[in-house]
Enzyme design. Structure first.
Site, short mmCIF file in Angstrom:
data_model
loop_
_atom_site.label_atom_id
_atom_site.label_comp_id
_atom_site.label_asym_id
_atom_site.label_seq_id
_atom_site.Cartn_x
_atom_site.Cartn_y
_atom_site.Cartn_z
N ARG A 1 0.09 -1.48 0.15
CA ARG A 1 0.04 -0.06 0.01
C ARG A 1 1.11 1.32 -0.26
O ARG A 1 1.65 1.15 0.60
CB ARG A 1 -0.82 0.26 1.46
CG ARG A 1 -1.89 1.03 1.48
CD ARG A 1 -2.90 1.29 2.94
NE ARG A 1 -3.17 2.17 2.96
CZ ARG A 1 -3.86 3.49 3.86
NH1 ARG A 1 -4.34 2.05 4.92
NH2 ARG A 1 -4.10 4.01 4.22
N ARG B 1 -6.25 3.15 -1.66
CA ARG B 1 -5.37 1.88 -1.22
C ARG B 1 -5.40 0.82 -1.79
O ARG B 1 -7.07 0.39 -2.28
CB ARG B 1 -5.62 1.96 0.01
CG ARG B 1 -7.16 1.84 0.65
CD ARG B 1 -7.73 1.99 1.85
NE ARG B 1 -8.15 3.92 1.46
CZ ARG B 1 -8.79 4.34 2.65
NH1 ARG B 1 -9.48 3.29 3.90
NH2 ARG B 1 -9.27 5.24 1.83
N ASP C 1 -6.93 -1.74 3.16
CA ASP C 1 -6.85 -0.99 4.48
C ASP C 1 -7.82 -1.94 5.07
O ASP C 1 -8.73 -2.87 4.91
CB ASP C 1 -7.49 -0.13 4.02
CG ASP C 1 -7.61 1.32 6.00
OD1 ASP C 1 -6.60 1.09 6.21
OD2 ASP C 1 -8.49 2.08 5.78
N ASP D 1 -8.40 -2.54 9.67
CA ASP D 1 -9.03 -1.71 10.68
C ASP D 1 -9.01 -2.66 11.39
O ASP D 1 -10.22 -3.79 11.59
CB ASP D 1 -9.87 -0.77 10.28
CG ASP D 1 -9.22 0.70 10.02
OD1 ASP D 1 -8.28 0.81 9.12
OD2 ASP D 1 -10.01 0.83 8.98
#
Length: 793
Positions: free
Chosen positions: A381, A390, A393, A395
């Site tokens: 990334r 991106r 990602d 999280d």
């Protein structure tokens, strides 16, 4: 003279009892006095208790208290004492009692309130009650009270659990009552107007999640300095802007010293804690804190969100999943896959989003480090700016029930509650009664607030919060195609699946002519010219009690047709293979088949799941019972005990009970699929019309499709949660026996109109795909049904 009886005694007619429940009031008379050497603009209120009995019967004011005269007396008293300094408000109050009110013969008891408007809003004041003694002086007794009042103290504070609350201070209003015994002279240090300023400063520098905690901590502050141990302090905290349509909402806490645990532990905050420049969540709850070095928990449950909008998005996601497993972060379950509009930075491509439930022995900080390694070192990334494009990602959304608030990591994720593309897939993985660790509100409730528009979409942040369910089809050359279904507004075009039987013995169109390649390809050409979406190729009849073709026979029938279709039409048409055999599935996938349609949902071949997981193809799972020879005898759908399962759908009607049983049985198979690596985004559900179901059951399946589509259950033993939310649903009523039973139409080819009615009803009740023989006629039914039920035309 006449007498009347009262409490056993006689009294003359015309005499009255000593009634003192009547009141003469003066509200907020504006006067000026010197208090502690400073001129104060005050409001003085009085409540004077008397009896209206004689004044009311004679209409003569001399028997009552003249509020006009009293108001003038108070005004004159202010002028006469313009240069006199009273040490405290309560001292001024005692002088009003002794110098003015004691001269009112009709007054039995009184209350005096003295207050001052604070410069920054709100009021500070004292309230004193006295009873008149026989000598005419006002005294304190058991029925009277004194108190300090701080009313309408308006503060601006960071408080709440939602993102918009953490980045913007909002008004809170405090009303505080402090019991205090006043002797008219003594000053209690700190219990004056400076107390209101101290409270305001504390509130505006605080960073609470809840008004409950704010209220209790203000209570502690006051009780620490209160000289009376048994006094009960009342603190009310209101949020005037919290709920649309309500003047305010809030809480009130009444506490004595004995009622508060650890009175000296007032929550303290760094002055930066209330900053609106960054998101911070305080955590005062030791139950949701974890010291990593002392924890005895070896495996933790975390929920991760992923997103990608660069390159081959499906390949990015699959590579990320492989990297997670390589790092011993075990994937327990996946959500559906969604296409969403970008958020915050709008000038970029759409995202693919989803959520994962994982098991790990890593700490939150260690888990974050590994996720960043996957993003930047494994999937390369490149982060040019925040919220930009991106490759991947990852999280951390939730981790056990912890609250983590460090400069590098916030758990729960700070923006999850404003993101539909996080909350929708997350709620596919967590049960409806699972609470957000900070808000203590069910996560599903937060999702509903987003879906119902209770929280408006900021067009400056995101063009639209609508999501599309994605069912990906990845080919051997790495290219990807997608089937899409409207996840929120359910306004995607119904897909038409046309049946291509290359069998001599199918129940409605069996013929040796079906085995001729030329005939098969002619039908394919007709299907494509009539804009069907999927061609479902079958080489083995699944009608009840039929003789099953061998595996080799089935392959010899299907494989040439699949190859021929793909060679001539390529990706112009989707090809599904109707088989319950793993080997047939694998060979046809290699030949170009896009979808596997398994009437047994994996029950007839235990190798099917590994094949479907290996190739990542869409997998249609049909509900049935028993086998080809026994299914017609297994049509009892009476409710079975839930046992260790929690079923979140209320079952009141016969149809709901039936769907509940179907849901239980499909869910059991889905758990096995997920354990063997099949992703939720590969699945398409088929409730199985005609399979192990009688006439009534088939009708009820169609009628209860909405119930089927929202089925939810939790296994209390394993923690496995299964929901059907947002998984596409296929309905296959075409020419089925129950239609003939109702219409009296035989043979099966005459059931076109009955099939059309079922297709229209199925679309109205929420079917995403319909599987039919009579594709030309059903194409029109689909078009009209989409126009009527979905507004698509």
């Amino acid at each position: 003279m006449r007498f009347s009886a009262l409490h056993g005694r006689s009294r003359p007619i015309g005499t009255v009892q000593n009634i003192t429940n009547d009141t003469v009031t003066i509200q907020r008379l504006r006067l000026q006095f010197l208090v502690n050497g400073e001129p104060k603009k005050l409001q003085i209120s009085t409540n004077l208790h008397t009896s209206f009995e004689r004044a009311g019967s004679t209409d003569d004011l001399k028997y009552s208290i003249n509020y006009a005269v009293l108001s003038r007396q108070l005004l004159d008293y202010s002028k006469e004492n313009a240069k006199r300094s009273f040490p405290t408000y309560n001292n001024l109050g005692m002088h009003i009692f002794n110098d003015i009110l004691c001269n009112l013969k009709a007054c039995r008891s009184a209350k005096v309130e003295i207050s001052r408007q604070l410069d920054a809003g709100g009021e500070f004041g004292v309230e004193m009650e006295r009873t008149k003694a026989d000598n005419g002086e006002f005294i304190c007794d058991k029925l009277t009270r004194d108190q300090i009042n701080i009313n309408g103290l308006r503060c601006m504070a960071v408080i709440g659990v939602f993102t918009f609350e953490r980045f913007k201070k909002q008004p809170v209003v405090l009303d505080i009552t402090i019991p205090m015994k006043f002797d008219g002279q003594t000053k209690v240090p700190g219990f004056n107007e400076s107390l209101a300023m101290k409270i305001r400063q504390y509130v505006e520098e605080s960073n609470f999640k809840t008004v409950e905690a704010l209220s209790i901590n203000v209570n502690k502050m006051i009780l620490q300095g209160l000289p009376e141990d048994d006094a009960k302090v009342s603190v009310s905290v209101r949020k005037p802007d919290a709920i649309v349509g309500a003047e305010s909402v809030g809480v009130q806490s009444d506490r004595t010293r004995e009622q508060i645990h650890d009175i000296n532990s007032v929550a303290k905050f760094d002055s930066s804690a209330a900053s609106t420049d960054k998101f911070q969540i305080p955590n005062l709850n030791s139950e949701s804190q974890m010291k990593v070095e002392t924890t005895s928990i070896s495996h933790h449950i975390a929920y991760l969100a992923f997103g990608t909008n660069q390159g081959n998005q499906l390949q990015n996601i699959n590579n990320a999943l492989k990297a997670l497993e390589a790092k011993k972060i075990h994937i327990i379950a996946t959500s559906s896959l969604y296409r969403s509009k970008p958020m915050y930075y709008l000038e970029q491509a759409d995202f693919f989003n989803g959520c994962l439930k994982v098991s790990t022995d890593l700490t939150p900080e260690e888990l974050l480090k590994e996720l960043k390694d996957i993003e930047y070192n494994i999937l390369h990334r490149v982060k040019k700016f925040a919220n930009g494009p991106r490759s991947i990602d990852l999280d951390i959304i939730l981790y056990d029930n912890l609250i983590v608030n460090t400069p590098d990591l916030n758990i729960p994720h700070i923006r999850m509650l404003e993101r539909t593309f996080v909350m929708l897939p997350l709620c596919e993985l967590v049960p409806p009664d699972m609470l957000h660790p900070v808000t203590a509100e069910p996560l599903h409730s937060h999702l509903q607030q987003l879906l119902t528009g209770e929280k408006k979409v900021d067009k400056n942040k995101q063009e639209s919060s609508d999501l599309w369910t994605i069912v990906p089809i990845q080919k051997e050359d790495g290219s990807v195609r997608y089937m899409e279904y409207g996840s929120i507004h359910k306004k995607s075009k119904t897909q038409l699946m046309a049946i291509l039987n290359v069998t001599p013995d199918s129940f409605s169109d069996g013929s040796v002519d079906n085995l001729r390649m030329s005939n098969a390809m002619d039908r394919v050409a007709s299907m494509i010219s009539n804009d069907v979406d999927i061609i479902d190729v079958g080489g083995c009849s699944t009608r009840p009690n039929s003789v099953q073709a061998t595996e080799d026979e089935e392959l010899s029938r299907i494989l040439p047709v699949v190859k021929a279709i793909k060679k001539k039409y390529g990706d112009k048409i989707l090809v599904s293979v109707d088989t319950y055999r793993a080997r047939v599935a694998e060979e046809t996938i290699k030949a170009g088949a896009d979808i596997i349609n398994d009437i047994s949902a994996g029950m007839f071949d235990d190798k099917m799941y590994s094949v479907v997981a290996k190739y990542g193809v869409p997998y249609i799972i049909n509900h049935t019972r028993g086998n080809i020879n026994t299914m017609t005898s297994l049509t009892d759908y009476n409710a079975t005990p839930d046992g260790n399962f929690v079923i979140y759908n209320e079952r009141t009607t016969e149809g709901e009970i039936e769907i509940g049983e179907i849901g239980k049985e499909l869910s059991k198979l889905m758990c096995k699929m997920f354990q063997q690596g099949i992703k939720r985004w590969q699945l398409i559900l088929d409730p199985g019309l005609g399979f192990a179901k009688g006439l009534s059951a088939n009708v009820m399946v169609i009628r209860n499709l909405p119930y089927f589509k929202r089925y939810k259950q939790l296994d209390k033993r394993t923690g496995q949660y299964i929901s059907f939310d947002n998984i596409p649903v296929l309905l296959g009523p075409s020419r089925k026996r129950f239609i003939g039973a109702i219409t009296g139409k035989n043979p099966a080819k005459k059931r076109v109109e009955g099939t059309g009615a079922c297709v229209a009803a199925g679309i109205g009740f929420g079917s995403d795909i319909v599987r039919v023989h009579d594709y030309m006629e059903m194409k029109d039914v689909c078009l009209m049904s989409d126009a009527i039920y979905k507004g698509i035309y």
